[in-house]
Design an enzyme around this catalytic site. Structure first.
Site, PDB file in Angstrom:
ATOM      1  N   LYS A 173       0.826  -1.211   0.000  1.00 40.90           N
ATOM      2  CA  LYS A 173       0.000   0.000   0.000  1.00 40.90           C
ATOM      3  C   LYS A 173       0.860   1.261   0.000  1.00 40.90           C
ATOM      4  CE  LYS A 173      -0.806   0.052   5.051  1.00 40.90           C
ATOM      5  NZ  LYS A 173      -0.718   1.450   5.462  1.00 40.90           N
TER       6      LYS A 173
ATOM      7  N   ARG B 137      -9.971   0.989  16.083  1.00 40.03           N
ATOM      8  CA  ARG B 137      -9.867   1.747  14.840  1.00 40.03           C
ATOM      9  C   ARG B 137     -10.810   1.102  13.837  1.00 40.03           C
ATOM     10  NH1 ARG B 137      -4.174   2.488  11.674  1.00 40.03           N
ATOM     11  NH2 ARG B 137      -4.683   0.326  11.182  1.00 40.03           N
TER      12      ARG B 137
ATOM     13  N   TYR C 124      15.794  30.892   2.043  1.00 42.96           N
ATOM     14  CA  TYR C 124      14.684  31.655   2.617  1.00 42.96           C
ATOM     15  C   TYR C 124      14.928  31.969   4.086  1.00 42.96           C
ATOM     16  CZ  TYR C 124      11.846  30.771  -1.535  1.00 42.96           C
ATOM     17  OH  TYR C 124      11.358  30.744  -2.819  1.00 42.96           O
TER      18      TYR C 124
ATOM     19  N   MET D 144      10.937  24.078  -1.691  1.00 41.51           N
ATOM     20  CA  MET D 144      10.007  23.188  -2.373  1.00 41.51           C
ATOM     21  C   MET D 144      10.713  22.236  -3.328  1.00 41.51           C
ATOM     22  SD  MET D 144       6.678  24.119  -4.729  1.00 41.51           S
ATOM     23  CE  MET D 144       5.913  25.105  -3.421  1.00 41.51           C
TER      24      MET D 144
END
Length: 338
Positions: free
Chosen positions: A33, A117, A248, A293
Site C-alpha cells: 500500500k 480503529r 529563505y 520546495m
C-alpha cells in the site's frame, strides 16, 4: 535529477528472513500500500514476484488492479468491490459496510481486538456472519491488527488473547454458515518478529520487507537491510564568505569561508521540511538552512549527494518514523533497481 535506488539483494535478504519466520514463502503477504511504502508499487511488486511471493496487500482498488497480474492473492484493506474477482479479496471494516459489497465477492472480516480503529466489534461477530451470508459474499478469512506489537507487551498479549477467543467462535460460526475452510491472520511485521513459533495462515509484512523495522533488538531485525536510497544532483555551487546567508529567511549564516551547493531535492519531492537546519547526510554533510520546495542546500561541492540510505536514521532528524519519511517520497522520482 534526484532519483531513488532499490537494492534487490537487500530486499531478497529481508524476504529470506521473513520467509524463515513464517516457515514458507506462501505465508508471506507483502504489504504494497501507499506506493509500496514509497519504494514504487510496480518496481517492488515485480521484484516480489521474481522472489516467489504470491500474496499482496494493498490499500484500494486502484493499487490492486495495477498488480493483479503479478499475484495469486490480493487483499484490499480499505475499499469496496464493484464486482466479484477471483484474485482480489476485500476487507470488511464495519458491520454497516457489508451491504455495499457486490454479491459473490471474496471478503475477509476484520475484527477489532483492542486497537479501536477499523474492524467489527467482537460482540458483533455472529451478526457479521449472518449479514455476510445474507449478502451472498464469500467469507474466506478473519483477521485483526495489532496496535502495540512494537511497543507494549501487555496490550500485545491482550489482543492475542482476544483474537484467540474470536478464532474459536469464528470456527463454530463458519460451520453454521458454511464458510469453511476459514483462514486466520493477525501478524504485522513487528508481531511476526516477536513470534517464537508462527502458526497462522499468513503474515502481513510491510516495513520489515523494506528493511526498516526498528522495534525489536533481535538478531533477525539486526539482519534486515534497508532497500531504498535517495540521491540528489547538484544544480549550482558558490563560495560563501563569513556572514553570507543561504536560502529563505537567511536561515543559514556562514561562520567561515565555505563551499555551498544547491541540490534538486525539496519538500515538493517528499524530503520533509522538518529536516531543515540540522540534517546531515550519511557522509555527515550538513544541510544549510531551510529545505525549499524543489531544492536544498548543503555544505558540499559533490555533483551527486546521497541524501539517505536508511530511513530509520533519516527520520530521527524530522522527529518522525521511517514510514512517514518513505511514504512522503513522490512517485515522480525515478526509481532504479540495482
Amino acid at each position: 535529477m534526484a532519483y531513488i535506488t532499490l537494492h534487490k539483494n537487500h530486499f531478497f535478504n529481508n524476504l529470506d528472513i521473513i520467509a524463515k519466520l513464517t516457515k514458507a514463502k506462501d505465508k508471506v503477504a507483502l504489504v504494497l500500500k501507499d506506493n509500496a511504502y514509497g519504494h514504487g508499487l510496480l518496481e517492488i511488486a515485480n521484484l516480489a514476484r521474481e522472489y516467489g511471493i504470491t500474496k499482496a496487500v494493498v490499500r484500494n482498488n486502484a493499487e490492486a488492479k495495477q498488480i493483479e497480474d503479478l499475484f495469486e492473492y490480493i487483499l484490499v484493506l480499505a475499499d469496496v468491490s464493484h464486482e466479484a474477482d477471483e484474485k482480489i479479496r476485500y476487507t470488511i471494516n464495519d458491520l454497516d459496510a457489508i451491504e455495499n459489497f457486490a454479491k459473490n465477492t471474496k471478503v475477509e472480516l476484520k475484527v477489532d481486538t483492542g486497537m479501536c480503529r477499523n474492524g467489527i466489534m467482537m460482540s458483533e461477530l455472529e451478526k457479521a456472519f449472518e449479514c455476510i451470508a445474507k449478502q451472498s459474499l464469500r467469507l474466506e478469512a478473519v483477521f485483526t491488527h495489532h496496535s502495540s506489537a512494537d511497543e507494549d507487551n501487555k496490550y500485545f498479549d491482550l489482543q492475542n488473547e482476544n483474537f484467540a477467543i474470536v478464532k474459536e467462535k469464528a470456527k463454530s460460526l463458519a460451520k453454521k454458515y458454511a464458510f469453511t475452510p476459514l483462514r486466520f491472520h493477525s501478524a504485522n511485521s513487528a508481531a511476526l518478529f516477536r513470534c517464537n513459533d508462527f502458526t497462522e495462515d499468513m503474515a502481513r509484512v510491510g516495513i520489515a520487507a523494506y528493511g526498516c523495522l526498528e522495534s525489536q533488538n533481535s538478531l533477525h531485525v539486526k539482519c534486515l537491510k534497508p532497500v531504498l536510497s535517495l540521491y540528489a544532483q547538484k544544480i549550482s555551487s558558490r563560495t560563501l564568505q563569513k556572514g553570507d546567508c543561504v536560502g529563505y529567511g537567511a536561515a543559514f549564516e556562514a561562520a567561515f569561508t565555505c563551499k555551498v551547493s544547491n541540490y534538486d531535492i525539496g519538500y515538493g519531492d517528499g524530503f520533509l521540511r522538518s529536516c531543515s537546519h540540522h540534517y546531515k547526510t550519511p557522509q555527515e554533510i550538513q544541510i544549510a538552512g531551510r529545505i525549499s520546495m524543489d531544492n536544498s542546500s548543503f555544505l558540499s561541492d559533490k555533483k551527486e549527494l546521497l541524501i539517505f540510505d536508511d530511513a530509520r536514521v533519516a527520520a530521527k532528524f524530522a522527529d518522525t518514523i521511517s514510514y512517514e519519511l518513505l511514504t512522503a517520497l513522490k512517485e515522480k522520482i525515478p526509481r532504479v533497481v540495482t
